[in-house]
Design an enzyme around this catalytic site. Structure first.
Site, PDB file in Angstrom:
ATOM      1  N   ASP A  41       1.206  66.668  35.450  1.00 46.31           N
ATOM      2  CA  ASP A  41       2.050  67.803  35.807  1.00 46.31           C
ATOM      3  C   ASP A  41       1.717  68.230  37.237  1.00 46.31           C
ATOM      4  O   ASP A  41       1.910  67.462  38.168  1.00 46.31           O
ATOM      5  CB  ASP A  41       1.849  68.947  34.802  1.00 46.31           C
ATOM      6  CG  ASP A  41       2.320  68.550  33.404  1.00 46.31           C
ATOM      7  OD1 ASP A  41       3.532  68.360  33.224  1.00 46.31           O
ATOM      8  OD2 ASP A  41       1.475  68.420  32.495  1.00 46.31           O
ATOM      9  N   HIS A  48      -0.487  57.772  43.362  1.00 47.23           N
ATOM     10  CA  HIS A  48       0.058  57.321  42.086  1.00 47.23           C
ATOM     11  C   HIS A  48       0.149  55.795  42.096  1.00 47.23           C
ATOM     12  O   HIS A  48       0.150  55.171  43.156  1.00 47.23           O
ATOM     13  CB  HIS A  48       1.432  57.947  41.812  1.00 47.23           C
ATOM     14  CG  HIS A  48       2.425  57.695  42.897  1.00 47.23           C
ATOM     15  ND1 HIS A  48       2.547  58.518  44.005  1.00 47.23           N
ATOM     16  CD2 HIS A  48       3.326  56.699  43.076  1.00 47.23           C
ATOM     17  CE1 HIS A  48       3.486  58.042  44.798  1.00 47.23           C
ATOM     18  NE2 HIS A  48       3.971  56.938  44.268  1.00 47.23           N
ATOM     19  N   CYS A  81      -2.029  59.898  32.193  1.00 49.98           N
ATOM     20  CA  CYS A  81      -2.105  61.203  32.858  1.00 49.98           C
ATOM     21  C   CYS A  81      -3.346  61.122  33.741  1.00 49.98           C
ATOM     22  O   CYS A  81      -3.696  60.044  34.206  1.00 49.98           O
ATOM     23  CB  CYS A  81      -2.158  62.348  31.841  1.00 49.98           C
ATOM     24  SG  CYS A  81      -3.518  62.247  30.659  1.00 49.98           S
ATOM     25  N   GLN A  85      -6.546  61.278  28.067  1.00 55.14           N
ATOM     26  CA  GLN A  85      -7.202  61.767  26.854  1.00 55.14           C
ATOM     27  C   GLN A  85      -6.250  62.570  25.976  1.00 55.14           C
ATOM     28  O   GLN A  85      -6.406  62.584  24.768  1.00 55.14           O
ATOM     29  CB  GLN A  85      -8.414  62.625  27.208  1.00 55.14           C
ATOM     30  CG  GLN A  85      -9.517  61.836  27.847  1.00 55.14           C
ATOM     31  CD  GLN A  85     -10.698  62.698  28.245  1.00 55.14           C
ATOM     32  OE1 GLN A  85     -10.647  63.926  28.228  1.00 55.14           O
ATOM     33  NE2 GLN A  85     -11.782  62.049  28.629  1.00 55.14           N
ATOM     34  N   ARG A  87      -2.505  64.172  27.383  1.00 47.84           N
ATOM     35  CA  ARG A  87      -1.087  64.087  27.738  1.00 47.84           C
ATOM     36  C   ARG A  87      -0.547  62.656  27.706  1.00 47.84           C
ATOM     37  O   ARG A  87       0.544  62.418  27.190  1.00 47.84           O
ATOM     38  CB  ARG A  87      -0.832  64.705  29.118  1.00 47.84           C
ATOM     39  CG  ARG A  87      -1.085  66.197  29.174  1.00 47.84           C
ATOM     40  CD  ARG A  87      -1.017  66.733  30.585  1.00 47.84           C
ATOM     41  NE  ARG A  87      -2.111  66.169  31.382  1.00 47.84           N
ATOM     42  CZ  ARG A  87      -2.266  66.353  32.676  1.00 47.84           C
ATOM     43  NH1 ARG A  87      -1.382  67.071  33.364  1.00 47.84           N
ATOM     44  NH2 ARG A  87      -3.285  65.819  33.320  1.00 47.84           N
TER      45      ARG A  87
END
Length: 157
Positions: A41, A48, A81, A85, A87
């Site tokens: 988020d 990325h 994410c 763990q 999301r």
């Protein structure tokens, strides 16, 4: 009811994913057979995985139909994410269940036709250690990571 649970989701290591991405004839790209879904988020900063799709976990309710369509033709889908763990695994589980529910609504003739085209079932994974683990090894590798900002990761997550 789905047989998939958070406990039997498949995991993939950063090294295995990197190997698959580099071996792909498309390299990391949005039109290749592998899709990476980043569900971070506000913490979607500092880089990325190249060609990953950003679908924040906080908006998955609204974006799941789009995600299902975008990933329909992929052979391999990897969710992550920051740490994978909570999301990332939750998003992968939700995707698998929504996909299963959608397949249940398709007429039997159409299912058989679609199975004949692909011949194989989509593999869904969760990236071990998430982007934090990924960037420790592949952050500076521009073949695999985009927008990497080393200074944001120097002191840990």
């Amino acid at each position: 009811m789905s047989m998939v649970t958070i406990f039997n989701l498949q995991r993939i290591t950063a090294s295995k994913l990197a190997e698959m991405l580099l071996a792909s004839t498309h390299q990391p790209s949005s039109d290749g057979p592998i899709a990476i879904v980043d569900v971070r988020d506000d913490d979607h900063i500092g880089g990325h995985i190249k060609s990953s799709l950003h679908f924040p976990s906080g908006s998955l309710d609204a974006t799941m139909p789009t995600l299902l369509r975008k990933l329909a033709d992929k052979d391999i889908v990897v969710f992550h994410c920051a740490l994978s763990q909570q999301r990332g695994p939750s998003a992968a589980l939700r995707y698998l269940r929504e996909k299963e529910a959608a397949v249940g609504k398709i007429p039997v003739e159409k299912k058989a036709e679609d199975e004949g085209k692909s011949g194989k079932q989509q593999q869904v994974y969760v990236l071990d250690k998430g982007f934090v683990g990924w960037q420790e090894v592949y952050g500076p590798d521009e073949r695999l990571t985009e927008g990497y900002r080393k200074e944001l990761w120097e002191f840990g997550y």
